[in-house]
Design a protein around this motif. Sequence first.
Motif, PDB file in Angstrom:
ATOM      1  N   GLU A 173      -4.715 -13.496  -1.204  1.00  0.00           N
ATOM      2  CA  GLU A 173      -4.362 -13.749  -2.603  1.00  0.00           C
ATOM      3  C   GLU A 173      -2.864 -13.903  -2.836  1.00  0.00           C
ATOM      4  O   GLU A 173      -2.432 -14.041  -3.976  1.00  0.00           O
ATOM      5  CB  GLU A 173      -4.881 -12.596  -3.475  1.00  0.00           C
ATOM      6  CG  GLU A 173      -6.375 -12.328  -3.361  1.00  0.00           C
ATOM      7  CD  GLU A 173      -7.206 -13.515  -3.805  1.00  0.00           C
ATOM      8  OE1 GLU A 173      -6.818 -14.164  -4.797  1.00  0.00           O
ATOM      9  OE2 GLU A 173      -8.243 -13.797  -3.157  1.00  0.00           O
ATOM     10  N   THR A 174      -2.055 -13.868  -1.779  1.00  0.00           N
ATOM     11  CA  THR A 174      -0.600 -13.918  -1.958  1.00  0.00           C
ATOM     12  C   THR A 174       0.016 -15.099  -1.211  1.00  0.00           C
ATOM     13  O   THR A 174      -0.578 -15.663  -0.297  1.00  0.00           O
ATOM     14  CB  THR A 174       0.065 -12.609  -1.471  1.00  0.00           C
ATOM     15  OG1 THR A 174      -0.335 -12.335  -0.121  1.00  0.00           O
ATOM     16  CG2 THR A 174      -0.330 -11.444  -2.359  1.00  0.00           C
ATOM     17  N   ASP A 175       1.248 -15.434  -1.608  1.00  0.00           N
ATOM     18  CA  ASP A 175       1.941 -16.553  -0.954  1.00  0.00           C
ATOM     19  C   ASP A 175       2.269 -16.229   0.496  1.00  0.00           C
ATOM     20  O   ASP A 175       2.147 -17.071   1.377  1.00  0.00           O
ATOM     21  CB  ASP A 175       3.236 -16.873  -1.709  1.00  0.00           C
ATOM     22  CG  ASP A 175       2.970 -17.382  -3.107  1.00  0.00           C
ATOM     23  OD1 ASP A 175       2.250 -18.385  -3.234  1.00  0.00           O
ATOM     24  OD2 ASP A 175       3.478 -16.792  -4.071  1.00  0.00           O
ATOM     25  N   ILE A 176       2.715 -14.996   0.720  1.00  0.00           N
ATOM     26  CA  ILE A 176       3.053 -14.536   2.065  1.00  0.00           C
ATOM     27  C   ILE A 176       2.466 -13.143   2.224  1.00  0.00           C
ATOM     28  O   ILE A 176       2.530 -12.318   1.307  1.00  0.00           O
ATOM     29  CB  ILE A 176       4.580 -14.497   2.275  1.00  0.00           C
ATOM     30  CG1 ILE A 176       5.170 -15.907   2.130  1.00  0.00           C
ATOM     31  CG2 ILE A 176       4.941 -13.910   3.639  1.00  0.00           C
ATOM     32  CD1 ILE A 176       6.673 -15.932   2.010  1.00  0.00           C
ATOM     33  N   GLY A 177       1.869 -12.851   3.381  1.00  0.00           N
ATOM     34  CA  GLY A 177       1.271 -11.542   3.589  1.00  0.00           C
ATOM     35  C   GLY A 177       1.541 -11.006   4.974  1.00  0.00           C
ATOM     36  O   GLY A 177       1.711 -11.767   5.930  1.00  0.00           O
ATOM     37  N   LEU A 178       1.597  -9.681   5.060  1.00  0.00           N
ATOM     38  CA  LEU A 178       1.760  -9.011   6.349  1.00  0.00           C
ATOM     39  C   LEU A 178       0.730  -7.892   6.429  1.00  0.00           C
ATOM     40  O   LEU A 178       0.639  -7.056   5.522  1.00  0.00           O
ATOM     41  CB  LEU A 178       3.165  -8.426   6.482  1.00  0.00           C
ATOM     42  CG  LEU A 178       3.401  -7.574   7.743  1.00  0.00           C
ATOM     43  CD1 LEU A 178       3.433  -8.464   8.985  1.00  0.00           C
ATOM     44  CD2 LEU A 178       4.687  -6.771   7.636  1.00  0.00           C
ATOM     45  N   THR A 179      -0.036  -7.877   7.511  1.00  0.00           N
ATOM     46  CA  THR A 179      -1.008  -6.821   7.742  1.00  0.00           C
ATOM     47  C   THR A 179      -0.684  -6.136   9.055  1.00  0.00           C
ATOM     48  O   THR A 179      -0.502  -6.799  10.083  1.00  0.00           O
ATOM     49  CB  THR A 179      -2.438  -7.390   7.801  1.00  0.00           C
ATOM     50  OG1 THR A 179      -2.774  -7.913   6.523  1.00  0.00           O
ATOM     51  CG2 THR A 179      -3.432  -6.310   8.176  1.00  0.00           C
ATOM     52  N   GLY A 180      -0.604  -4.795   9.040  1.00  0.00           N
ATOM     53  CA  GLY A 180      -0.292  -4.046  10.248  1.00  0.00           C
ATOM     54  C   GLY A 180      -1.388  -4.131  11.288  1.00  0.00           C
ATOM     55  O   GLY A 180      -2.578  -4.101  10.963  1.00  0.00           O
ATOM     56  N   GLY A 181      -0.962  -4.239  12.553  1.00  0.00           N
ATOM     57  CA  GLY A 181      -1.903  -4.301  13.668  1.00  0.00           C
ATOM     58  C   GLY A 181      -1.470  -3.378  14.792  1.00  0.00           C
ATOM     59  O   GLY A 181      -0.412  -2.751  14.732  1.00  0.00           O
ATOM     60  N   GLY A 182      -2.292  -3.283  15.830  1.00  0.00           N
ATOM     61  CA  GLY A 182      -2.007  -2.388  16.944  1.00  0.00           C
ATOM     62  C   GLY A 182      -0.925  -2.901  17.868  1.00  0.00           C
ATOM     63  O   GLY A 182      -0.497  -4.068  17.789  1.00  0.00           O
ATOM     64  N   ASN A 183      -0.435  -2.014  18.745  1.00  0.00           N
ATOM     65  CA  ASN A 183       0.577  -2.354  19.744  1.00  0.00           C
ATOM     66  C   ASN A 183       1.849  -2.924  19.125  1.00  0.00           C
ATOM     67  O   ASN A 183       2.487  -3.821  19.693  1.00  0.00           O
ATOM     68  CB  ASN A 183       0.009  -3.352  20.777  1.00  0.00           C
ATOM     69  CG  ASN A 183      -1.184  -2.797  21.515  1.00  0.00           C
ATOM     70  OD1 ASN A 183      -1.189  -1.624  21.893  1.00  0.00           O
ATOM     71  ND2 ASN A 183      -2.211  -3.627  21.693  1.00  0.00           N
ATOM     72  N   CYS A 228       0.837  -1.197   0.000  1.00  0.00           N
ATOM     73  CA  CYS A 228       0.000   0.000   0.000  1.00  0.00           C
ATOM     74  C   CYS A 228       0.876   1.253   0.000  1.00  0.00           C
ATOM     75  O   CYS A 228       2.042   1.209   0.387  1.00  0.00           O
ATOM     76  CB  CYS A 228      -0.929  -0.007   1.208  1.00  0.00           C
ATOM     77  SG  CYS A 228      -0.074   0.193   2.790  1.00  0.00           S
ATOM     78  N   PRO A 229       0.318   2.394  -0.437  1.00  0.00           N
ATOM     79  CA  PRO A 229       1.102   3.626  -0.433  1.00  0.00           C
ATOM     80  C   PRO A 229       1.299   4.189   0.963  1.00  0.00           C
ATOM     81  O   PRO A 229       2.086   5.131   1.145  1.00  0.00           O
ATOM     82  CB  PRO A 229       0.260   4.578  -1.304  1.00  0.00           C
ATOM     83  CG  PRO A 229      -1.130   4.067  -1.190  1.00  0.00           C
ATOM     84  CD  PRO A 229      -1.009   2.587  -1.051  1.00  0.00           C
ATOM     85  N   SER A 230       0.595   3.650   1.924  1.00  0.00           N
ATOM     86  CA  SER A 230       0.612   4.040   3.341  1.00  0.00           C
ATOM     87  C   SER A 230      -0.192   5.308   3.582  1.00  0.00           C
ATOM     88  O   SER A 230      -0.364   6.147   2.695  1.00  0.00           O
ATOM     89  CB  SER A 230       2.031   4.186   3.890  1.00  0.00           C
ATOM     90  OG  SER A 230       2.595   5.433   3.528  1.00  0.00           O
ATOM     91  N   CYS A 231      -0.695   5.440   4.804  1.00  0.00           N
ATOM     92  CA  CYS A 231      -1.468   6.617   5.210  1.00  0.00           C
ATOM     93  C   CYS A 231      -1.425   6.687   6.731  1.00  0.00           C
ATOM     94  O   CYS A 231      -0.665   5.953   7.375  1.00  0.00           O
ATOM     95  CB  CYS A 231      -2.908   6.529   4.698  1.00  0.00           C
ATOM     96  SG  CYS A 231      -3.880   5.225   5.489  1.00  0.00           S
ATOM     97  N   ALA A 232      -2.241   7.547   7.314  1.00  0.00           N
ATOM     98  CA  ALA A 232      -2.228   7.709   8.769  1.00  0.00           C
ATOM     99  C   ALA A 232      -2.674   6.454   9.506  1.00  0.00           C
ATOM    100  O   ALA A 232      -2.442   6.321  10.714  1.00  0.00           O
ATOM    101  CB  ALA A 232      -3.116   8.893   9.165  1.00  0.00           C
ATOM    102  N   ARG A 233      -3.297   5.511   8.797  1.00  0.00           N
ATOM    103  CA  ARG A 233      -3.735   4.270   9.449  1.00  0.00           C
ATOM    104  C   ARG A 233      -2.616   3.242   9.576  1.00  0.00           C
ATOM    105  O   ARG A 233      -2.780   2.228  10.251  1.00  0.00           O
ATOM    106  CB  ARG A 233      -4.893   3.639   8.670  1.00  0.00           C
ATOM    107  CG  ARG A 233      -6.194   4.429   8.701  1.00  0.00           C
ATOM    108  CD  ARG A 233      -7.344   3.581   8.136  1.00  0.00           C
ATOM    109  NE  ARG A 233      -7.078   3.150   6.780  1.00  0.00           N
ATOM    110  CZ  ARG A 233      -7.422   3.839   5.693  1.00  0.00           C
ATOM    111  NH1 ARG A 233      -8.034   5.007   5.820  1.00  0.00           N
ATOM    112  NH2 ARG A 233      -7.163   3.382   4.482  1.00  0.00           N
ATOM    113  N   GLN A 234      -1.480   3.481   8.930  1.00  0.00           N
ATOM    114  CA  GLN A 234      -0.421   2.461   8.935  1.00  0.00           C
ATOM    115  C   GLN A 234       0.077   2.198  10.360  1.00  0.00           C
ATOM    116  O   GLN A 234       0.219   3.116  11.167  1.00  0.00           O
ATOM    117  CB  GLN A 234       0.732   2.873   8.029  1.00  0.00           C
ATOM    118  CG  GLN A 234       1.527   4.074   8.486  1.00  0.00           C
ATOM    119  CD  GLN A 234       2.690   4.378   7.547  1.00  0.00           C
ATOM    120  OE1 GLN A 234       3.108   3.558   6.753  1.00  0.00           O
ATOM    121  NE2 GLN A 234       3.210   5.589   7.657  1.00  0.00           N
ATOM    122  N   ASN A 235       0.350   0.932  10.630  1.00  0.00           N
ATOM    123  CA  ASN A 235       0.824   0.527  11.945  1.00  0.00           C
ATOM    124  C   ASN A 235       2.310   0.180  11.955  1.00  0.00           C
ATOM    125  O   ASN A 235       2.826  -0.301  12.964  1.00  0.00           O
ATOM    126  CB  ASN A 235      -0.001  -0.664  12.448  1.00  0.00           C
ATOM    127  CG  ASN A 235      -1.418  -0.258  12.800  1.00  0.00           C
ATOM    128  OD1 ASN A 235      -1.628   0.503  13.743  1.00  0.00           O
ATOM    129  ND2 ASN A 235      -2.381  -0.728  12.030  1.00  0.00           N
TER     130      ASN A 235
END
Length: 385
Positions: free
Chosen positions: A317-327, A272-279
């Motif tokens: 949809e991808t082989d490996i994925g990372l999703t930002g989370g809190g803390n 993603c291009p990133s925004c204020a929601r990025q963790n």
Amino acid sequence: MTVRAYRQILRRKSRQIRVGNVLVGGDAPISVQTMTNTPTTDVKATVEQIQAAERVGADIVRVSCPDRESALALKDIVRQVKVPIVADIHFHYKRAIEAAESGAACLRINPGNIGSAERVREVVKAAKDHGCSMRIGVNAGSLEQDLLEKYGEPCPEAMVESALNHAKILEDNDFREFKISVKASDAFLAVAAYQGLAEACDYPLHIGITEAGGLRAGTVKSSIGLGMLLWSGIGDTMRVSLSADPAEEVLVGYDILKSLGLRRRGVTVISCPSCARQNFNVIKTVELLEQKLAHITTPLTLSVIGCVVNGPGEARETDIGLTGGGNNTHQVYLSGVTDHRLKDQDIVQHLVGLVEKKAAEIEAAKAAAEAAEVESRQDVAPAAE
């Protein structure tokens, strides 16, 4: 995997030729080319540049031969590289003959500026004798004077007519192992010329937007022009012409092909291009990942998304994925399924390790499948009498 209808690209049917050990046209993969910019007589520098292009996936490399010394230098260059070498020839027919004798796999020529019919015959004979194919290279910036007078300016019709005239010269000499290009720095002109040529013949086409510019602007212009052609099924081999390092041309070429699903090499990063929601710092993370994963040639996908809005969907949809989370704790997905959590400080190295492991698994499975196929063929081979 079933290709969804809206993703399907039906490639133009073309005859197939060979450039060294690389097949061009037919059902062969679209090959990616570049060209050296070192003095060809500086064998060491030229070889180093070719080898750098090889490392990032170049299938074919073109080398300019403006004089006898350059054509003869190909002997030393060809022995030290793996990819087939195309000799770029203009005006003097003897350079083409010398390049063929020196080991070039292909001669990039303009039959119209080689000279008399007899000289063309000599070049064709050299190509046949040494197993060379050819490329007819038409360029909007160097069209024949009679065509400029006929049409008033470089235009698609003039470029197609030039290409077909040159093709006839080779056909009249019973030579058909050639591909054709009709390049222009104007993307509209180039695309229209290639579309016309694609309808007029079945020869394989080398596509490119010539003199596209520097790394960023040239990449954008080439992506627009080449993307239009490739999407419509036109193109058997390609070069992205940039005022930049030749290796960059190869990387951009593969990125264009990967974006259209026409060819895959290495890790495709969805980020993603990133925004204020990025963790976590998405941009820096992706920059480091691309650097540290450059050595991976196995095709696979990695999604790096800063938050949970699109992250889980992309990861599925991808082989490996990372999703930002809190803390400072994030979710890792393997093959689209949630697998484990990850702290901020471990992101880059942890993902690199996962990608390397996945690539090794894919390559091992591929090797096992190939070995099983060989064994299967041996089992069904008829017994010797």
